[in-house]
Design a protein around this motif. Structure first.
Motif, PDB file in Angstrom:
ATOM      1  N   LYS A   3      20.367 -16.356  14.908  1.00  0.00           N
ATOM      2  CA  LYS A   3      18.977 -16.025  15.225  1.00  0.00           C
ATOM      3  C   LYS A   3      17.996 -16.557  14.194  1.00  0.00           C
ATOM      4  O   LYS A   3      16.820 -16.189  14.199  1.00  0.00           O
ATOM      5  CB  LYS A   3      18.827 -14.491  15.305  1.00  0.00           C
ATOM      6  CG  LYS A   3      19.591 -13.869  16.455  1.00  0.00           C
ATOM      7  CD  LYS A   3      19.378 -12.360  16.475  1.00  0.00           C
ATOM      8  CE  LYS A   3      20.146 -11.699  17.620  1.00  0.00           C
ATOM      9  NZ  LYS A   3      19.961 -10.234  17.637  1.00  0.00           N
TER      10      LYS A   3
ATOM     11  N   PRO B  18      15.147 -18.527  12.531  1.00  0.00           N
ATOM     12  CA  PRO B  18      14.011 -19.270  13.118  1.00  0.00           C
ATOM     13  C   PRO B  18      13.991 -20.729  12.651  1.00  0.00           C
ATOM     14  O   PRO B  18      14.838 -21.161  11.885  1.00  0.00           O
ATOM     15  CB  PRO B  18      12.793 -18.490  12.628  1.00  0.00           C
ATOM     16  CG  PRO B  18      13.246 -17.850  11.365  1.00  0.00           C
ATOM     17  CD  PRO B  18      14.705 -17.507  11.554  1.00  0.00           C
ATOM     18  N   SER B  19      12.965 -21.492  13.082  1.00  0.00           N
ATOM     19  CA  SER B  19      12.855 -22.912  12.725  1.00  0.00           C
ATOM     20  C   SER B  19      12.552 -23.086  11.258  1.00  0.00           C
ATOM     21  O   SER B  19      12.197 -22.127  10.560  1.00  0.00           O
ATOM     22  CB  SER B  19      11.750 -23.584  13.553  1.00  0.00           C
ATOM     23  OG  SER B  19      10.494 -23.069  13.170  1.00  0.00           O
TER      24      SER B  19
ATOM     25  N   ASP C  72       6.080 -20.940  10.501  1.00  0.00           N
ATOM     26  CA  ASP C  72       6.692 -20.134  11.567  1.00  0.00           C
ATOM     27  C   ASP C  72       6.950 -18.726  11.016  1.00  0.00           C
ATOM     28  O   ASP C  72       7.753 -18.535  10.090  1.00  0.00           O
ATOM     29  CB  ASP C  72       7.999 -20.791  12.017  1.00  0.00           C
ATOM     30  CG  ASP C  72       8.574 -20.084  13.244  1.00  0.00           C
ATOM     31  OD1 ASP C  72       7.974 -19.089  13.694  1.00  0.00           O
ATOM     32  OD2 ASP C  72       9.639 -20.530  13.737  1.00  0.00           O
ATOM     33  N   LYS C  73       6.270 -17.725  11.557  1.00  0.00           N
ATOM     34  CA  LYS C  73       6.367 -16.345  11.056  1.00  0.00           C
ATOM     35  C   LYS C  73       7.358 -15.497  11.830  1.00  0.00           C
ATOM     36  O   LYS C  73       7.469 -14.288  11.603  1.00  0.00           O
ATOM     37  CB  LYS C  73       4.985 -15.700  11.097  1.00  0.00           C
ATOM     38  CG  LYS C  73       3.986 -16.400  10.173  1.00  0.00           C
ATOM     39  CD  LYS C  73       2.647 -15.683  10.173  1.00  0.00           C
ATOM     40  CE  LYS C  73       1.662 -16.357   9.214  1.00  0.00           C
ATOM     41  NZ  LYS C  73       0.356 -15.665   9.183  1.00  0.00           N
ATOM     42  N   ASN C  74       8.042 -16.090  12.754  1.00  0.00           N
ATOM     43  CA  ASN C  74       9.033 -15.320  13.522  1.00  0.00           C
ATOM     44  C   ASN C  74      10.216 -14.947  12.622  1.00  0.00           C
ATOM     45  O   ASN C  74      10.657 -15.745  11.784  1.00  0.00           O
ATOM     46  CB  ASN C  74       9.531 -16.147  14.709  1.00  0.00           C
ATOM     47  CG  ASN C  74       8.429 -16.379  15.724  1.00  0.00           C
ATOM     48  OD1 ASN C  74       7.584 -15.519  15.908  1.00  0.00           O
ATOM     49  ND2 ASN C  74       8.424 -17.549  16.350  1.00  0.00           N
ATOM     50  N   TRP C  75      10.726 -13.734  12.848  1.00  0.00           N
ATOM     51  CA  TRP C  75      11.919 -13.273  12.113  1.00  0.00           C
ATOM     52  C   TRP C  75      12.597 -12.207  12.968  1.00  0.00           C
ATOM     53  O   TRP C  75      11.941 -11.322  13.513  1.00  0.00           O
ATOM     54  CB  TRP C  75      11.541 -12.718  10.749  1.00  0.00           C
ATOM     55  CG  TRP C  75      12.724 -12.382   9.899  1.00  0.00           C
ATOM     56  CD1 TRP C  75      13.161 -11.140   9.585  1.00  0.00           C
ATOM     57  CD2 TRP C  75      13.606 -13.276   9.259  1.00  0.00           C
ATOM     58  NE1 TRP C  75      14.246 -11.186   8.791  1.00  0.00           N
ATOM     59  CE2 TRP C  75      14.561 -12.523   8.567  1.00  0.00           C
ATOM     60  CE3 TRP C  75      13.692 -14.658   9.180  1.00  0.00           C
ATOM     61  CZ2 TRP C  75      15.582 -13.080   7.828  1.00  0.00           C
ATOM     62  CZ3 TRP C  75      14.703 -15.208   8.436  1.00  0.00           C
ATOM     63  CH2 TRP C  75      15.645 -14.452   7.778  1.00  0.00           C
ATOM     64  N   PRO C  76      13.905 -12.269  13.151  1.00  0.00           N
ATOM     65  CA  PRO C  76      14.584 -11.278  14.019  1.00  0.00           C
ATOM     66  C   PRO C  76      14.456  -9.848  13.457  1.00  0.00           C
ATOM     67  O   PRO C  76      14.401  -9.657  12.238  1.00  0.00           O
ATOM     68  CB  PRO C  76      16.039 -11.768  14.022  1.00  0.00           C
ATOM     69  CG  PRO C  76      16.168 -12.651  12.840  1.00  0.00           C
ATOM     70  CD  PRO C  76      14.836 -13.257  12.607  1.00  0.00           C
ATOM     71  N   SER C  77      14.380  -8.910  14.356  1.00  0.00           N
ATOM     72  CA  SER C  77      14.245  -7.493  13.941  1.00  0.00           C
ATOM     73  C   SER C  77      15.556  -6.980  13.324  1.00  0.00           C
ATOM     74  O   SER C  77      16.633  -7.485  13.638  1.00  0.00           O
ATOM     75  CB  SER C  77      13.849  -6.632  15.143  1.00  0.00           C
ATOM     76  OG  SER C  77      14.846  -6.744  16.145  1.00  0.00           O
TER      77      SER C  77
ATOM     78  N   LYS D  91      14.688 -12.347   4.397  1.00  0.00           N
ATOM     79  CA  LYS D  91      13.543 -13.069   4.984  1.00  0.00           C
ATOM     80  C   LYS D  91      12.802 -13.839   3.889  1.00  0.00           C
ATOM     81  O   LYS D  91      12.411 -14.992   4.068  1.00  0.00           O
ATOM     82  CB  LYS D  91      12.618 -12.079   5.669  1.00  0.00           C
ATOM     83  CG  LYS D  91      11.360 -12.706   6.268  1.00  0.00           C
ATOM     84  CD  LYS D  91      10.493 -11.668   6.939  1.00  0.00           C
ATOM     85  CE  LYS D  91       9.231 -12.300   7.514  1.00  0.00           C
ATOM     86  NZ  LYS D  91       8.358 -11.295   8.146  1.00  0.00           N
TER      87      LYS D  91
ATOM     88  N   HIS E  85      12.489 -17.922   3.555  1.00  0.00           N
ATOM     89  CA  HIS E  85      11.188 -18.586   3.565  1.00  0.00           C
ATOM     90  C   HIS E  85      11.048 -19.494   2.343  1.00  0.00           C
ATOM     91  O   HIS E  85      10.583 -20.633   2.448  1.00  0.00           O
ATOM     92  CB  HIS E  85      10.082 -17.541   3.584  1.00  0.00           C
ATOM     93  CG  HIS E  85       8.699 -18.154   3.606  1.00  0.00           C
ATOM     94  ND1 HIS E  85       8.200 -18.848   4.682  1.00  0.00           N
ATOM     95  CD2 HIS E  85       7.724 -18.174   2.644  1.00  0.00           C
ATOM     96  CE1 HIS E  85       6.991 -19.286   4.410  1.00  0.00           C
ATOM     97  NE2 HIS E  85       6.672 -18.875   3.168  1.00  0.00           N
TER      98      HIS E  85
END
Length: 1078
Positions: free
Chosen positions: A830, A832-833, A838-843, A857, A861
């Motif tokens: 999971k 992210p790119s 890109d601020k997406n991060w799996p819960s 996280k 980053h």
């Protein structure tokens, strides 16, 4: 190794007899049958000694290719089958190697192929002589003169679609190497009467039809012509189109040929204008008109044609019209003008047309001679080619046929004389006894025609000059009186009693016994054609023409050069030309081509024996053969003779060691040939009778068959022996290979069987060992298992009391370990790119992993940011460092900052190095330029702005004039203390200077710029780099600026602007400067 050259002989594979000197028996029938036999087998050339007989095939034959030219090049005349190339090569080599001038005489009647023969001779000579740009140009000009002369001098007749209507003699001049230098063309007796009248089924000269068919519409309009043949009276319509002849294409060929020969464009144009004028003359018609004195005079019916002729030729219309209506006769100092009736007017018109065309033709010949004449003055060798009309016998024979046949009589006379002379010279050269040859001497006929006292031409001239009434009948009466007793002249009214009762002769005719046969001449027209008169009025009218070419054609029309002497007659002119030609030919070595027409239909594969017989007679071929055979029929050099017949004698076969002559003597003695049948010359053997030669050929043929049989026998024996030895050798090889194959196959079978047995034995042994190993392993495993179970039982008994106390903890740790392991495996899928934005991060899946989830996280980053930064070049890193610095300085502080984020920092916006305008400024600055931008400097007094060039280097800040590039101020960076600006969306900023410094004498600077964020950032970074101190950046809507000794408050307010969205600065008082920001 050189390629073997295979040589053949004239006597090999003969169809008929190649050289009719060898013909047996010799009579008219055998001559014709021999020509027919060869013609039927496409052998169109036959020899009579060195004379070539050519029968027109009326189709193309594959015997003139470049390969054929090479075949006949530098070959003996009798070495290959008869061909016109053989004669051309013999003549050319004699001229080149023996320094003998040559002439090639081509004769035959119309349609027999004389013109084509002359072209073939010239093309062969052009092919075998030297090469080079200059030589090729001369050859091309000589060859291209033919199309021009054919267009203007050839016409379609009932016997020939391309009949030469003039005689042509061309002298081709060569240098000592045999390369052509140039040429001279002479023309004889153009049939100019054809211009105004053509027999039925015939055409006028080619050029008229070519011009009308091939000229462009523009050219036809310029020449005042129309394309329709029927518009012109001088063009016959019944045969205007000729099958297989493209007049339009021929016109283009003629114009191209004229260009190659050397005609200028204006000359071609002048020639075509004269041709057009001749055509239009035929359309002038006359009508009778009675005068007061009762005499008839002629008037032109339609003056439009006359007007167009005058426009073409530049003649005054009234002058030409009078010349057609009146004739002026001058006698001493008196002039008498008489009117012309209609018949006389038509005569004058036709006479003008004929003279205009014939003089144009003569001009063309002279113009071609100017182009093709040799440019050097060195001694030249000459080869002459004579293409002249053959003997003519028509149903109606007139003055033209009389003149033509006279020319042929002279050619026959010189032919006999030169042939006998050549024969006699060869006999003397070879030391053979010369015997006198009896032959018919046609000098008596030539004398009948050309005798200066009582010859026919002399009497015709006398009759034309006689005062009083002169007619054709009076001329015939005079002939009857003077020539009555001549044995070759016949007439119905002759006073000779032998022909007094000959009623077969018409009243207005006379007959001459020529060497080729009797010819009946119609006396009508003899006087007029011999006179060939052109009225002086017409000559003078032509001389007055504005057309330069026409004026030059009529020099006698010049009033200043009036000659009252009567011009020479046509007969006397031709007689003089023939005499000059004969004198020229006698100085050269002659070569003869006799052309024969096989049929009158101009069709291939047709041989009319009657027509050919007629030509054989008047060409004198039979007599030619007899003259050639009067001494010795055949002669051959000793070397080729011995080479050809050496197999007939054992002493000379296969090789003769001594001289060739001795070998030939041995050979002829062995064959018992009568001594009177041959003679030995210095270099040749002479055979008297063709039967002796044919006997030799028969013996040779038989001997060749015997030799062939012997060769076949020896060859077959050799072949059989070779075949047997080859078969035996092959059988041994095959047997050896078979035995080897059989042994190899047997060995392979044994080897295969052995391998099978070995594999079975090895398999059995392996399986046995495997069973033993498996049993041993099972035993070991069973012992281990029993021991394990036993030890387990012992341990469980020992530690059973501790198990219940620690079970929960162990289960918890294991479960926790499995949850964490599952968490990391899910996070792997999971992630992210790699984009830093890109601020997406799996819960997070479990609450107890919250801190771990956040730390992971953060670490991811930082890692992807590092990966992203690693892609940057040094220049990109510098740009992003500047952008990062700008973000730290102005983000959330200056309203202008967000709009600058997307704009790259360029620094030197003004390309000072490339702009010649700032060359002086560039030379003054030695440091690297960080910023070069045009800014607005705010005036301290009134708040107005002035454009300045803002320059930032590593150590200084400079201001320069935008127009001149002159430096106005220079501030060291150590003297810059602070930069002030508002928080609003404007480009104003103040640069504060250190008090007491030299640069601060005039106070601080207040600027306005479109690149405020970039300039402030670069100034901050450069100052930090040089001074190691951070530059103070003050962001406030009110700040103080030092202007000389005064401190002024700069205040930024919100307001509506008259000039749109541009901020304005205004001085309110001595202490306040107000900036209105939209």
């Amino acid at each position: 190794m050189a390629k073997m050259e295979v040589k053949t002989s004239l006597l090999d594979n003969m169809i008929g007899v190649g050289d009719m000197v060898l013909l047996e028996p010799l009579n008219e029938e055998t001559v014709i049958n021999n020509l027919k036999k060869r013609f039927d087998h496409n052998e169109i050339y036959t020899y009579i000694g060195s004379v070539v007989i050519s029968v027109n095939p009326y189709r193309s034959l594959p015997i003139y290719s470049p390969e054929k030219v090479e075949d006949y090049r530098n070959r003996n005349f009798y070495e290959l089958s008869p061909h016109i190339f053989a004669l051309s090569d013999e003549a050319y080599r004699s001229l080149r190697d023996q320094d003998k001038d040559q002439c090639i005489l081509i004769t035959g009647e119309s349609g027999a192929g004389k013109t084509e023969a002359s072209k073939l001779v010239m093309s062969y000579v052009a092919a075998v002589c030297g090469k080079g740009a200059e030589v090729n140009q001369v050859k091309e000009q000589l060859l291209q003169s033919n199309p021009v002369l054919e267009a203007f001098g050839n016409a379609k007749t009932v016997r020939n679609d391309n009949s030469s209507r003039f005689g042509k003699y061309m002298d081709i001049e060569f240098d000592f190497k045999g390369d052509p230098l140039g040429g001279v063309i002479s023309n004889y007796l153009l049939e100019k009467s054809r211009v105004v009248k053509q027999p039925r089924g015939e055409r006028n000269f080619h050029v008229f039809y070519q011009l009308l068919s091939g000229a462009s519409e523009e050219l036809l309009n310029k020449l005042k012509l129309e394309r329709d043949f029927s518009r012109y009276n001088y063009l016959s319509l019944d045969s205007a189109r000729v099958n297989g002849v493209d007049d339009a294409a021929n016109f283009r060929t003629v114009r191209n040929a004229m260009q190659i020969v050397g005609f200028m464009d204006h000359e071609v144009e002048s020639v075509l204008e004269v041709v057009a004028a001749v055509l239009k003359l035929g359309n002038i018609e006359f009508k009778p008109e009675s005068r007061v004195n009762g005499l008839d005079e002629s008037k032109i019916k339609d003056k439009n044609e006359l007007k167009e002729i005058c426009e073409l030729t530049g003649i005054d219309q009234s002058v030409l019209e009078r010349a057609f209506s009146f004739r002026t006769v001058e006698a001493k100092q008196e002039k008498v003008s008489t009117t012309l009736n209609v018949a006389q007017a038509y005569y004058a018109r036709d006479a003008l047309a004929k003279n205009l065309y014939s003089r144009l033709f003569s001009w063309l010949v002279n113009r071609i001679n100017e182009s093709i004449k040799a440019q050097t003055k060195v001694r030249k060798k000459v080869m002459g080619v004579l293409d002249i009309y053959g003997f003519e016998i028509f149903e109606d024979n007139s003055f033209e046929q009389f003149i033509i046949n006279y020319c042929n009589e002279k050619l026959q006379q010189i032919f006999i004389e030169l042939t006998l002379k050549e024969e006699q010279e060869e006999y003397i050269r070879e030391d053979i006894e010369w015997t006198h040859i009896e032959y018919f001497n046609n000098a008596i006929i030539c004398d009948l025609i050309e005798n200066n006292t009582n010859g026919i031409l002399a009497m015709l001239d006398e009759e034309c000059l006689r005062p009083g009434t002169v007619t054709d009948e009076t001329f015939l009466e005079k002939l009857n009186q003077v020539c009555a007793t001549h044995q070759h002249f016949e007439s119905r009214m002759s006073k000779c009693s032998r022909f007094l009762n000959d009623t077969s002769l018409p009243h207005s005719c006379f007959r001459i016994q020529h060497y080729a046969g009797k010819v009946l001449y119609q006396v009508e027209g003899f006087v007029d054609k011999n006179n060939d008169l052109l009225y002086r009025d017409l000559s003078q009218a032509m001389w007055k023409a504005g057309h330069a070419l026409i004026k030059s054609l009529f020099p006698e029309g010049n009033p200043a050069k009036i000659n009252l002497k009567r011009p020479p007659t046509a007969g006397s002119q031709f007689k003089a030309s023939v005499a000059t030609l004969m004198k020229n030919l006698q100085t050269k070595n002659p070569n003869y081509i006799r052309c024969i027409k096989p049929n009158d239909k101009k069709a291939a594969h047709i041989f009319n024996e009657g027509l050919v017989c007629h030509q054989v007679r008047y060409l004198g071929l039979l007599e030619n053969v007899r003259v050639r055979r009067a001494g010795y029929a055949f002669r051959q050099a000793y070397e080729p003779c011995l080479e050809r017949y050496k197999m007939l004698c054992k002493q000379t076969w296969p090789h003769w060691k001594g001289p060739a002559r001795a070998g030939v003597e041995v050979l002829f003695n062995e064959l018992e040939i009568p001594v009177e049948e041959y003679s030995f010359g210095r270099s040749k053997i002479f055979i008297r009778n063709p039967r002796t030669l044919f006997k030799l050929e028969d013996l040779r043929k038989q001997r060749l068959e015997d030799l062939a049989t012997l060769i076949q026998k020896i060859y077959r024996g050799w072949k059989c022996r070779t075949h047997f030895l080859l078969m035996r050798k092959s059988q041994i090889v095959i047997a050896a290979w078979y035995r080897r194959y059989a042994q190899q196959k047997r060995y392979q079978q044994i080897k295969s069987s052995t391998l099978v047995i070995q594999s079975y034995i090895r398999g059995w042994k392996a399986r046995k060992i495997l069973r033993e190993l498996k049993h041993q392993k099972r035993c070991e495993e069973a012992a281990t298992t029993i021991a394990a179970y036993w030890h387990g039982t012992q341990v469980r008994r020992e530690y059973r009391k501790f198990f219940r106390a620690n079970a929960g903890k162990k289960i918890y740790e294991f479960t926790l370990q499995r949850i964490v392991q599952k968490y990391f495996l899910e996070m792997k899928n999971k992630v992210p790119s790699l984009s830093p934005i890109d601020k997406n991060w799996p819960s997070r899946p479990y609450l107890f992993l919250d801190s771990t989830h956040k730390e992971l996280k953060r670490i991811f980053h930082l890692w992807r940011c590092k990966k992203y930064r690693d892609q940057f070049t040094d220049q990109q890193k510098l740009i992003y460092e500047e952008k990062l610095e700008a973000s730290e300085l102005f983000k959330d502080k200056k309203a202008l900052y967000p709009s600058s984020v997307g704009q790259p920092f360029q620094g030197p916006y003004l390309e000072i190095n490339k702009n010649p305008k700032y060359k002086k400024l560039k030379d003054a600055i030695e440091e690297k330029i960080i910023i070069a931008e045009v800014v607005n400097k705010i005036n301290r007094a009134n708040g107005k702005s002035t454009s300045r060039i803002f320059l930032l280097t590593n150590n200084n800040l400079l201001l320069a004039d935008q127009k001149s590039g002159q430096i106005k101020s220079e501030v060291p960076l150590v003297d810059v203390t602070k930069v002030s600006m508002s928080s609003q969306n404007d480009g104003f900023f103040a640069v504060h200077l250190k008090e007491g410094s030299e640069a601060a004498s005039k106070g601080d600077f207040l600027f306005s710029s479109d690149h405020l964020i970039e300039m402030a950032t670069k100034l901050y970074r450069t100052t930090l780099s040089q001074t190691r101190q951070k530059l103070n950046i003050e962001i406030s809507d009110e700040f103080l600026v030092q202007f000389r000794q005064d401190k002024v408050c700069v205040k930024f307010i919100q307001g509506n602007q008259k000039n749109g969205s541009v901020p304005t600065c205004k001085r309110k008082n001595n202490r306040l400067l107000e900036v209105a920001v939209p």
